[in-house]
Write an enzyme that holds these catalytic residues in place. Structure first.
Site, PDB file in Angstrom:
ATOM      1  N   TRP A  21      28.914 -47.365 -29.684  1.00  0.00           N
ATOM      2  CA  TRP A  21      29.135 -47.134 -31.109  1.00  0.00           C
ATOM      3  C   TRP A  21      30.639 -47.126 -31.394  1.00  0.00           C
ATOM      4  O   TRP A  21      31.087 -47.624 -32.421  1.00  0.00           O
ATOM      5  CB  TRP A  21      28.489 -45.800 -31.498  1.00  0.00           C
ATOM      6  CG  TRP A  21      28.572 -45.475 -32.953  1.00  0.00           C
ATOM      7  CD1 TRP A  21      28.797 -46.335 -33.979  1.00  0.00           C
ATOM      8  CD2 TRP A  21      28.427 -44.182 -33.547  1.00  0.00           C
ATOM      9  NE1 TRP A  21      28.795 -45.667 -35.175  1.00  0.00           N
ATOM     10  CE2 TRP A  21      28.568 -44.341 -34.943  1.00  0.00           C
ATOM     11  CE3 TRP A  21      28.179 -42.913 -33.044  1.00  0.00           C
ATOM     12  CZ2 TRP A  21      28.473 -43.265 -35.836  1.00  0.00           C
ATOM     13  CZ3 TRP A  21      28.081 -41.847 -33.927  1.00  0.00           C
ATOM     14  CH2 TRP A  21      28.228 -42.019 -35.305  1.00  0.00           C
ATOM     15  N   THR A  75      23.003 -40.855 -43.096  1.00  0.00           N
ATOM     16  CA  THR A  75      22.341 -40.538 -41.820  1.00  0.00           C
ATOM     17  C   THR A  75      22.556 -39.090 -41.424  1.00  0.00           C
ATOM     18  O   THR A  75      21.628 -38.402 -40.970  1.00  0.00           O
ATOM     19  CB  THR A  75      22.882 -41.442 -40.697  1.00  0.00           C
ATOM     20  OG1 THR A  75      22.613 -42.797 -41.013  1.00  0.00           O
ATOM     21  CG2 THR A  75      22.234 -41.102 -39.361  1.00  0.00           C
ATOM     22  N   ASN A 101       0.815  -1.228   0.000  1.00  0.00           N
ATOM     23  CA  ASN A 101       0.000   0.000   0.000  1.00  0.00           C
ATOM     24  C   ASN A 101       0.845   1.273   0.000  1.00  0.00           C
ATOM     25  O   ASN A 101       0.474   2.287   0.587  1.00  0.00           O
ATOM     26  CB  ASN A 101      -0.957   0.018   1.199  1.00  0.00           C
ATOM     27  CG  ASN A 101      -2.070  -1.005   1.064  1.00  0.00           C
ATOM     28  OD1 ASN A 101      -2.108  -1.772   0.108  1.00  0.00           O
ATOM     29  ND2 ASN A 101      -2.971  -1.039   2.024  1.00  0.00           N
ATOM     30  N   ARG A 152      24.646 -49.046 -25.937  1.00  0.00           N
ATOM     31  CA  ARG A 152      25.666 -49.903 -26.533  1.00  0.00           C
ATOM     32  C   ARG A 152      26.744 -49.007 -27.133  1.00  0.00           C
ATOM     33  O   ARG A 152      26.472 -47.853 -27.506  1.00  0.00           O
ATOM     34  CB  ARG A 152      25.072 -50.829 -27.595  1.00  0.00           C
ATOM     35  CG  ARG A 152      24.392 -50.122 -28.763  1.00  0.00           C
ATOM     36  CD  ARG A 152      23.899 -51.127 -29.780  1.00  0.00           C
ATOM     37  NE  ARG A 152      23.221 -50.504 -30.916  1.00  0.00           N
ATOM     38  CZ  ARG A 152      22.879 -51.143 -32.034  1.00  0.00           C
ATOM     39  NH1 ARG A 152      23.134 -52.444 -32.167  1.00  0.00           N
ATOM     40  NH2 ARG A 152      22.262 -50.514 -33.007  1.00  0.00           N
ATOM     41  N   ARG A 178      -5.056 -13.469   0.255  1.00  0.00           N
ATOM     42  CA  ARG A 178      -6.257 -13.591   1.061  1.00  0.00           C
ATOM     43  C   ARG A 178      -7.233 -14.580   0.417  1.00  0.00           C
ATOM     44  O   ARG A 178      -7.046 -14.981  -0.728  1.00  0.00           O
ATOM     45  CB  ARG A 178      -6.905 -12.208   1.235  1.00  0.00           C
ATOM     46  CG  ARG A 178      -6.095 -11.294   2.152  1.00  0.00           C
ATOM     47  CD  ARG A 178      -6.654  -9.899   2.227  1.00  0.00           C
ATOM     48  NE  ARG A 178      -6.400  -9.135   1.011  1.00  0.00           N
ATOM     49  CZ  ARG A 178      -6.622  -7.826   0.899  1.00  0.00           C
ATOM     50  NH1 ARG A 178      -7.098  -7.144   1.921  1.00  0.00           N
ATOM     51  NH2 ARG A 178      -6.366  -7.195  -0.234  1.00  0.00           N
ATOM     52  N   GLN A 236      17.347 -44.813 -40.374  1.00  0.00           N
ATOM     53  CA  GLN A 236      17.957 -43.654 -39.725  1.00  0.00           C
ATOM     54  C   GLN A 236      17.325 -42.349 -40.216  1.00  0.00           C
ATOM     55  O   GLN A 236      17.221 -42.118 -41.431  1.00  0.00           O
ATOM     56  CB  GLN A 236      19.466 -43.627 -39.988  1.00  0.00           C
ATOM     57  CG  GLN A 236      20.217 -44.830 -39.440  1.00  0.00           C
ATOM     58  CD  GLN A 236      20.411 -45.924 -40.486  1.00  0.00           C
ATOM     59  OE1 GLN A 236      19.507 -46.191 -41.282  1.00  0.00           O
ATOM     60  NE2 GLN A 236      21.585 -46.542 -40.488  1.00  0.00           N
TER      61      GLN A 236
END
Length: 660
Positions: free
Chosen positions: A577, A444, A91, A575, A224, A473
């Site tokens: 690559w 790819t 206020n 896995r 409130r 892919q």
């Protein structure tokens, strides 16, 4: 005759004093600076202001400072100087008193006013949260008072003071020390960041603010009983005006303003009129809302967070759809509608014009909109128009829509930030795949929907998809750049959805959804995935790292969720690559589609000796550490210490992975 002049002087003085006392305190504070602030009347009021100020610098609220005090009241205020339970910024408290004292000091140079002003400033700085917000009361008071309080413009009032001080505009007559000015600048900047972070996203789209936000989560919060979490038509207006007043606004500020203005336009009401019946003293006795065509726009004080629908509450906290449904006391005694956003809409065209000619801002912030309402209709056009190797980040704001295009961020397009309006509705998609490309064994790497080669790239609130289907892919996102942050995005595809490459590069994925079939996260970059969902669409492999030899980290997943389509039961965590693959899952939740053995060697027994696959304190039915392959590892509490965000992503560019 002498008595006559004394009588006239007494009457004039009394009349002047009565005029001031009849005013509200806020009106007196806002009075134009001038000689009155050196008058005895002003000095008397200033004495009250000093009395009401507590020793830690703040003031209580709702005090009419201009009203005379009895000697008993003065003594009581002196005895309360160390009290702290009712000090606030609500206020207009504290900020109004500081403004008044500044006007007094300019006219009188009374050092007590200067000290009181600076004490008030110290109070404000001390009350600020680390996240940049302010509570309603400080020291903290239990209840909703601890929330970050935009209500009744509390924070924007503070920012108005800090802005004038840090810019040394002479608006205030008191100049803090250089070290204090540095504190003020820091506090101001933190507050603006807090405003940007609390702007509510509705289905991924920035909108407006609640009157108060939780001080920890920053989410809209209840005050409130009748002030429920909502979007505020009132408080949001002053927030936007505060942002619009910033010189040389950042792209994030521009985006926030544009988004809020769009929300104001969307939520304005032009067919309602508020009709008040008042008594002879001006008190509202009955308030009604009537339908009336072509009225000036108004906005609801409270709107639903997800639908923008206005609602109204009595003190029981039960939402009603119309004002007529709540009781007389709250219906007549609270401002349920506001016209304050009209000032935003009025100033917005001039603001756009002001920032438009700024070449740096224009070059570094553009809008892509498929409907033709932005700077570009295609993402690639926006990238191609961006400056090469810019000094500042280039933000491309992408409006909702489906963008069917193959997008490339070139190596010279560094510091690109792409921000979607909504990850659900801002979609970049293309359908290239291995067989379609037909350029040899490396096809790819040409199948991407989005290819990032420019360093310091950021993407937020987007869906990036390869829509080729299960045809082999088909990459959705190909990242071949350093310091790339992808946040709150969907990455959709099948085999090879996400490719992260570049020896020595580091990337950060946060709060993302990534789906695929086989090896749908693969590559040789160091990447931290945090709070992501990894969704398997078939029995296969999640990761296929190709981490270079002697690289400390490969793929690191922290607090991620591993989920799958129905009836999928045979999924490996990863896995290799390449033989030195590194992949670690930390405190992740794994559903039962993860195989007990966890890891696969890709039919390369020698890789079992060179790759590094590990887990730490994961959970869920898919986490069966006792059944994992013998060549994987469960980390202990000492080994896990190095797996911090800072360690994994460390780079010469400090904290590049943090959201600005």
């Amino acid at each position: 005759m002498k008595n006559f002049f004394l009588l006239v002087t007494f009457i004039v003085s009394s009349f002047s004093q009565a005029q001031v006392h009849d005013k509200k305190w806020a009106s007196i504070v806002d009075s134009k600076e001038g000689p009155w602030f050196a008058s005895d009347e002003a000095k008397n009021i200033a004495e009250n202001v000093l009395l009401y100020q507590r020793n830690i610098g703040g003031w209580p609220k709702n005090i009419q400072m201009q009203l005379p005090l009895s000697e008993a009241s003065k003594q009581q205020l002196l005895s309360q100087k160390n009290a702290t339970d009712d000090l606030t910024i609500d206020n207009g408290a504290t900020t109004q008193e500081m403004l008044f004292l500044s006007k007094m000091y300019r006219q009188t140079k009374d050092k007590r006013y200067e000290k009181a002003f600076l004490d008030g400033l110290n109070y404000i700085l001390a009350a600020q949260y680390d996240n940049g917000g302010w509570p309603q009361f400080y020291p903290l008071k239990k209840g909703y008072y601890t929330h970050i309080t935009f209500n009744d413009d509390a924070i924007t009032n503070i920012l108005a003071i800090l802005k004038e001080l840090k810019n040394n505009t002479n608006y205030f007559s008191i100049t803090p020390s250089k070290s204090k000015l540095n504190e003020i600048t820091t506090a101001y900047n933190k507050a603006i960041e807090c405003i940007l972070k609390t702007q509510y996203k509705q289905n991924g789209t920035l909108t407006a603010w609640c009157a108060q936000h939780d001080e920890l989560t920053l989410e809209p919060a209840k005050a409130r009983a009748y002030e429920l979490p909502s979007l505020s038509g009132k408080e949001s207006a002053k927030i936007v005006l505060t942002l619009m007043a910033i010189e040389n606004p950042s792209p994030e500020i521009i985006f926030a303003v544009n988004s809020a203005v769009a929300w104001f336009e969307k939520t304005k009401i032009t067919n309602l009129k508020i009709v008040d019946q008042t008594n002879s003293s001006g008190k509202v006795m009955d308030r009604k809302v009537v339908v009336s065509e072509n009225e000036p726009p108004i906005w609801a004080r409270f709107m639903e967070l997800d639908t923008n629908e206005p609602f109204f509450c009595d003190r029981d906290g039960i939402k009603k759809k119309t004002l007529a449904e709540i009781g007389e006391e709250r219906r007549n005694g609270y401002a349920w509608y506001t016209n304050e956003p009209k000032e935003v809409l009025k100033k917005y065209p001039a603001w756009l014009k002001k920032i438009g000619p700024n070449a740096n801002t224009k070059a570094n912030y553009v809008v892509v909109d498929a409907s033709g309402k932005g700077d570009f209709t295609s993402i690639q056009e926006a990238i191609n128009a961006a400056p090469a190797f810019p000094d500042q980040a280039v933000t491309i704001a992408i409006k909702k829509g489906t963008y069917y295009e193959k997008v490339k961020v070139h190596a010279w397009n560094t510091k690109i930030t792409m921000i979607g309006e909504s990850k659900e509705n801002t979609i970049i998609t293309f359908d290239d795949h291995f067989k379609k490309m037909n350029v040899g064994r490396n096809s790819t790497f040409h199948t991407y929907t989005l290819l990032v080669e420019g360093n310091d790239f950021v993407a937020e609130n987007l869906t990036i998809a390869n829509s080729a289907g299960e045809v082999g892919q088909a990459v959705a996102l190909n990242v071949n750049a350093n310091r790339v942050r992808i946040q709150n995005c969907n990455l959709l595809g099948n085999q090879d959805t996400l490719y992260t490459s570049g020896e020595g590069t580091k990337n950060y994925f946060k709060d993302c959804y990534i789906e695929g079939t086989t090896d749908f996260i693969f590559g040789d970059a160091t990447v931290l995935f945090e709070n992501c969902t990894l969704h398997s669409k078939k029995d296969s492999f999640i990761t296929a790292a190709s981490t270079p030899k002697d690289t400390e980290f490969g793929y690191v997943f922290i607090n991620c969720k591993l989920t799958a389509e129905k009836n999928i039961k045979k999924v490996y965590l990863g896995r290799p690559w390449r033989s030195y693959a590194k992949t670690v899952f930390i405190t992740c939740h794994m559903e039962d589609h993860i195989l007990p053995v966890g890891w696969h060697n890709w039919s390369k027994p020698e890789a079992e000796q060179t790759c590094f696959y590990a887990e730490f304190q994961c959970s869920g039915p898919g986490f069966q550490p006792q059944k994992r392959v013998s060549w994987s590892k469960q980390l202990d509490v000492n080994e896990i210490q190095k797996y911090t965000k800072e360690t994994i992503l460390s780079d010469n560019h400090k904290n590049w992975y943090q959201k600005n």
